[in-house]
Design a protein around this motif. Structure first.
Motif, PDB file in Angstrom:
ATOM      1  N   TYR A  28    -105.093   1.241  51.578  1.00  0.00           N
ATOM      2  CA  TYR A  28    -103.758   1.828  51.620  1.00  0.00           C
ATOM      3  C   TYR A  28    -103.162   1.601  53.007  1.00  0.00           C
ATOM      4  CZ  TYR A  28     -99.936   5.000  50.657  1.00  0.00           C
ATOM      5  OH  TYR A  28     -98.684   5.527  50.456  1.00  0.00           O
ATOM      6  N   THR A  34     -99.052   7.638  62.347  1.00  0.00           N
ATOM      7  CA  THR A  34     -98.450   6.642  63.251  1.00  0.00           C
ATOM      8  C   THR A  34     -97.214   7.198  63.946  1.00  0.00           C
ATOM      9  OG1 THR A  34     -97.414   5.686  61.296  1.00  0.00           O
ATOM     10  CG2 THR A  34     -99.204   4.426  62.272  1.00  0.00           C
ATOM     11  N   TYR A 175     -88.675   3.175  45.368  1.00  0.00           N
ATOM     12  CA  TYR A 175     -89.592   2.026  45.422  1.00  0.00           C
ATOM     13  C   TYR A 175     -90.821   2.357  44.598  1.00  0.00           C
ATOM     14  CZ  TYR A 175     -91.564   4.659  49.465  1.00  0.00           C
ATOM     15  OH  TYR A 175     -92.086   5.621  50.299  1.00  0.00           O
ATOM     16  N   GLU A 177     -93.851   3.378  44.796  1.00  0.00           N
ATOM     17  CA  GLU A 177     -94.625   4.626  44.861  1.00  0.00           C
ATOM     18  C   GLU A 177     -93.795   5.853  44.496  1.00  0.00           C
ATOM     19  OE1 GLU A 177     -96.402   5.043  48.708  1.00  0.00           O
ATOM     20  OE2 GLU A 177     -97.544   3.212  48.519  1.00  0.00           O
ATOM     21  N   HIS A 207     -88.032  12.082  56.933  1.00  0.00           N
ATOM     22  CA  HIS A 207     -87.832  10.999  55.966  1.00  0.00           C
ATOM     23  C   HIS A 207     -86.393  10.918  55.479  1.00  0.00           C
ATOM     24  CE1 HIS A 207     -91.806   9.492  56.200  1.00  0.00           C
ATOM     25  NE2 HIS A 207     -92.306  10.704  56.055  1.00  0.00           N
ATOM     26  N   TYR A 276     -87.354  -3.815  62.060  1.00  0.00           N
ATOM     27  CA  TYR A 276     -88.166  -2.872  62.852  1.00  0.00           C
ATOM     28  C   TYR A 276     -88.777  -1.871  61.868  1.00  0.00           C
ATOM     29  CZ  TYR A 276     -89.516  -0.186  67.001  1.00  0.00           C
ATOM     30  OH  TYR A 276     -90.228   0.442  67.992  1.00  0.00           O
ATOM     31  N   GLY A 277     -90.097  -1.983  61.658  1.00  0.00           N
ATOM     32  CA  GLY A 277     -90.807  -1.107  60.715  1.00  0.00           C
ATOM     33  C   GLY A 277     -90.923  -1.766  59.353  1.00  0.00           C
ATOM     34  N   THR A 279     -91.519  -0.898  56.451  1.00  0.00           N
ATOM     35  CA  THR A 279     -91.607   0.309  55.616  1.00  0.00           C
ATOM     36  C   THR A 279     -91.678  -0.049  54.135  1.00  0.00           C
ATOM     37  OG1 THR A 279     -89.206   0.354  55.537  1.00  0.00           O
ATOM     38  CG2 THR A 279     -90.231   1.643  57.276  1.00  0.00           C
ATOM     39  N   ASP A 301     -94.254  -4.157  63.245  1.00  0.00           N
ATOM     40  CA  ASP A 301     -94.840  -2.886  62.796  1.00  0.00           C
ATOM     41  C   ASP A 301     -96.104  -2.592  63.595  1.00  0.00           C
ATOM     42  OD1 ASP A 301     -94.441  -1.070  59.989  1.00  0.00           O
ATOM     43  OD2 ASP A 301     -96.346  -0.839  61.060  1.00  0.00           O
ATOM     44  N   THR A 303     -98.612  -0.780  62.648  1.00  0.00           N
ATOM     45  CA  THR A 303     -99.794  -0.481  61.822  1.00  0.00           C
ATOM     46  C   THR A 303    -100.692  -1.717  61.704  1.00  0.00           C
ATOM     47  OG1 THR A 303     -98.244   0.822  60.507  1.00  0.00           O
ATOM     48  CG2 THR A 303    -100.497   0.583  59.633  1.00  0.00           C
ATOM     49  N   LYS A 306    -101.024  -3.807  58.435  1.00  0.00           N
ATOM     50  CA  LYS A 306     -99.846  -4.541  57.926  1.00  0.00           C
ATOM     51  C   LYS A 306     -99.630  -5.861  58.677  1.00  0.00           C
ATOM     52  CE  LYS A 306     -97.321  -0.409  56.437  1.00  0.00           C
ATOM     53  NZ  LYS A 306     -96.073   0.362  56.490  1.00  0.00           N
ATOM     54  N   ASN A 338     -85.530   6.500  59.276  1.00  0.00           N
ATOM     55  CA  ASN A 338     -85.893   7.927  59.246  1.00  0.00           C
ATOM     56  C   ASN A 338     -86.599   8.360  60.534  1.00  0.00           C
ATOM     57  OD1 ASN A 338     -87.589   5.990  57.794  1.00  0.00           O
ATOM     58  ND2 ASN A 338     -89.087   7.626  57.683  1.00  0.00           N
ATOM     59  N   HIS A 339     -87.073   7.396  61.327  1.00  0.00           N
ATOM     60  CA  HIS A 339     -87.702   7.718  62.615  1.00  0.00           C
ATOM     61  C   HIS A 339     -86.767   7.341  63.764  1.00  0.00           C
ATOM     62  CE1 HIS A 339     -91.508   8.448  60.587  1.00  0.00           C
ATOM     63  NE2 HIS A 339     -91.430   7.265  60.013  1.00  0.00           N
ATOM     64  N   LYS A 346     -87.779   5.401  72.573  1.00  0.00           N
ATOM     65  CA  LYS A 346     -88.753   4.522  73.241  1.00  0.00           C
ATOM     66  C   LYS A 346     -88.271   3.073  73.361  1.00  0.00           C
ATOM     67  CE  LYS A 346     -91.764   3.413  69.346  1.00  0.00           C
ATOM     68  NZ  LYS A 346     -92.953   3.740  68.613  1.00  0.00           N
TER      69      LYS A 346
HETATM   70  P1  JHZ Z   1     -92.073   5.268  57.125  1.00  0.00           P
HETATM   71  C1  JHZ Z   1     -94.368   5.596  53.421  1.00  0.00           C
HETATM   72  O1  JHZ Z   1     -93.057   5.089  53.282  1.00  0.00           O
HETATM   73  C2  JHZ Z   1     -95.057   5.493  52.117  1.00  0.00           C
HETATM   74  P2  JHZ Z   1     -92.394   4.202  54.416  1.00  0.00           P
HETATM   75  C3  JHZ Z   1     -95.089   6.754  51.318  1.00  0.00           C
HETATM   76  N1  JHZ Z   1     -94.901   6.384  49.944  1.00  0.00           N
HETATM   77  C4  JHZ Z   1     -94.068   7.759  51.663  1.00  0.00           C
HETATM   78  O2  JHZ Z   1     -93.649   8.521  50.855  1.00  0.00           O
HETATM   79  C5  JHZ Z   1     -93.656   7.865  53.067  1.00  0.00           C
HETATM   80  O3  JHZ Z   1     -94.298   6.919  53.884  1.00  0.00           O
HETATM   81  C6  JHZ Z   1     -93.981   9.215  53.627  1.00  0.00           C
HETATM   82  C7  JHZ Z   1     -93.853   1.711  61.507  1.00  0.00           C
HETATM   83  N2  JHZ Z   1     -93.404   2.201  62.812  1.00  0.00           N
HETATM   84  O4  JHZ Z   1     -92.604   6.501  57.722  1.00  0.00           O
HETATM   85  C8  JHZ Z   1     -95.034   2.457  60.957  1.00  0.00           C
HETATM   86  C9  JHZ Z   1     -93.319   1.321  63.864  1.00  0.00           C
HETATM   87  O5  JHZ Z   1     -93.621   0.122  63.725  1.00  0.00           O
HETATM   88  O6  JHZ Z   1     -90.606   5.069  57.287  1.00  0.00           O
HETATM   89  C10 JHZ Z   1     -94.780   2.385  59.472  1.00  0.00           C
HETATM   90  O7  JHZ Z   1     -95.329   1.185  58.930  1.00  0.00           O
HETATM   91  N3  JHZ Z   1     -92.903   1.828  65.068  1.00  0.00           N
HETATM   92  C11 JHZ Z   1     -96.399   7.433  51.490  1.00  0.00           C
HETATM   93  O8  JHZ Z   1     -93.255   3.038  54.717  1.00  0.00           O
HETATM   94  C12 JHZ Z   1     -93.266   2.332  59.359  1.00  0.00           C
HETATM   95  O9  JHZ Z   1     -92.780   1.864  60.595  1.00  0.00           O
HETATM   96  C13 JHZ Z   1     -92.564   3.133  65.242  1.00  0.00           C
HETATM   97  O10 JHZ Z   1     -92.174   3.518  66.355  1.00  0.00           O
HETATM   98  O11 JHZ Z   1     -90.989   3.899  53.996  1.00  0.00           O
HETATM   99  C14 JHZ Z   1     -92.654   3.690  59.093  1.00  0.00           C
HETATM  100  O12 JHZ Z   1     -92.822   3.997  57.752  1.00  0.00           O
HETATM  101  C15 JHZ Z   1     -92.625   4.028  64.131  1.00  0.00           C
HETATM  102  C16 JHZ Z   1     -92.219   5.465  64.284  1.00  0.00           C
HETATM  103  C17 JHZ Z   1     -93.048   3.515  62.922  1.00  0.00           C
HETATM  104  O13 JHZ Z   1     -92.459   5.286  55.621  1.00  0.00           O
END
Ligand code: JHZ
Length: 368
Positions: A28, A34, A175, A177, A207, A276-277, A279, A301, A303, A306, A338-339, A346
């Motif tokens: 997963y 993160t 999406y 999930e 979120h 960026y991200g 997601t 990203d 993570t 990924k 959402n972040h 940063k």
């Molecule tokens: P993020 C996931 O959705 C999947 P996603 C899931 N289905 C769900 O419901 C929500 O989460 C809760 C990266 N990142 O939170 C990390 C950076 O690179 O929007 C993550 O891969 N730099 C469970 O994927 C992604 O971005 C950073 O500074 O839509 C963020 O994923 C930060 C803060 C994150 O959820």
């Protein structure tokens, strides 16, 4: 991927979804911890549960569904409260266990609730965050919750809120999930079938706009005014009517047109664009808008699991954050919108070097 809306259950949901085993397994890719902001959010969530007065004085028991890497239950484990995490994705469950969060790797269902009760007794609190909306067999889960909870027990869970999705045209919350997007109407309908009542709702900023629902056995606690206020608001914006979602689909199409125009225009000027991200949300944007490497060079990203892979469907390379630092694009499209607060704080250096942000929620634009 397509969504439907039912005027009886008032649920917005996917018509088809991959099987849970295809999505939640030993590889997963989402680790909740993160985000620093989410770590603070869950310690605050746990503090509120501890202060609600619903945990028994003697040997309380807290269960969390989809505890991921233990981001919330850690806060209970650290103060010695008996707890159990249920997390089907084995890799993240292992991380939770390594933090001292007692976690089993299973899918929660009515039968598992009965097994837990027979071994460990009933629970004072059942928690879940960004999990309930992932489970197609939601009626079976609701029935399991009613079996698992003590007569005075409460279920508290939060998920992206349908009202925010409609208001912000944040269609990327739809999406693979996310089989459901909940509202107070759909949650009340779901739990009433189990003799349970929605007793409180609390809006959350996480979120991109979430709702926390508090559910209890009917009659155990008074229903707070917040519930009736939200139900009224939902009626006034039409979250209980299919016509609202017909209009929403037009807004989604408009958002797609604007995003493609913006990216194409920037690209025509010879500029570089990165995501960026990587997601889950961006998978919907990229595939629905047909955005590939012709427009976006790579997605950054943090993570590790990924990195070195490709975005599903459109096959845009996912690069580590170091790559973004070493090779910043002219424009970065904020897929992890959402972040935004945490990321903007940063990434000042990116702006200082002339970089610009593109956002698509609540409207498509380049940030000034
Ligand atoms: P993020 C996931 O959705 C999947 P996603 C899931 N289905 C769900 O419901 C929500 O989460 C809760 C990266 N990142 O939170 C990390 C950076 O690179 O929007 C993550 O891969 N730099 C469970 O994927 C992604 O971005 C950073 O500074 O839509 C963020 O994923 C930060 C803060 C994150 O959820």
């Amino acid at each position: 991927m397509a969504v439907g809306f039912c005027e009886t259950s008032m649920m917005l949901q996917l018509i088809e979804q991959p099987s849970p085993e295809q999505m939640f397994h030993e590889q997963y890719a989402f680790y909740s911890s993160t985000s620093q902001h989410m770590q603070r959010h869950f310690s605050e969530f746990a503090r509120q549960v501890l202060e609600m007065g619903v945990l028994s004085k003697e040997n309380p028991f807290v269960v969390e569904l989809g505890c991921n890497d233990g981001i919330m239950l850690r806060n209970f484990a650290n103060v010695g409260i008996r707890h159990l995490g249920i997390e089907p994705s084995r890799n993240v469950a292992e991380v939770a266990n390594s933090y001292g969060v007692r976690t089993i790797s299973e899918f929660f269902c009515h039968q598992l609730a009965i097994d837990i009760v027979s071994k460990e007794g009933k629970a004072d609190a059942f928690l879940a965050a960004n999990v309930m909306c992932h489970i197609p067999s939601i009626v079976d889960v609701a029935s399991g919750i009613s079996k698992l909870l003590k007569p005075t027990g409460v279920a508290i869970f939060e998920d992206p809120y349908l009202g925010d999705v409609v208001e912000k045209t944040s269609y990327d919350q739809i999406y693979d999930e996310h089989v459901f997007l909940f509202s107070a109407h759909s949650i009340q309908h779901l739990f009433r079938q189990q003799g349970m009542e929605l007793v409180d709702v609390q809006a959350q900023k996480t979120h991109g706009g979430s709702m926390r629902y508090v559910i209890a056995h009917a009659g155990a606690y008074p229903v707070k005014d917040s519930v009736n206020r939200l139900l009224e608001k939902e009626k006034s914006i039409g979250l209980n009517r299919v016509a609202t979602f017909r209009k929403f689909s037009q807004q989604v199409e408009q958002s797609r047109t604007e995003l493609i125009q913006l990216l194409t225009g920037i690209k025509a000027e010879g500029k570089r664009i990165a995501g960026y991200g990587a997601t889950s949300k961006s998978t919907t944007i990229l595939n629905y808008c047909g955005i590939g490497t012709d427009l976006i060079d790579y997605i950054s990203d943090t993570t590790p699991i990924k990195q070195g892979k490709f975005s599903p469907g459109m096959h845009i390379p996912i690069k580590p954050y170091d790559f973004f630092m070493a090779s910043p694009p002219d424009y970065a499209i904020l897929f992890a919108w959402n972040h935004a607060e945490e990321i903007m704080a940063k990434e000042r250096a990116f702006i200082e070097k002339g970089g610009r942000w593109i956002v698509h929620v609540p409207e498509v634009r380049v940030l000034e």
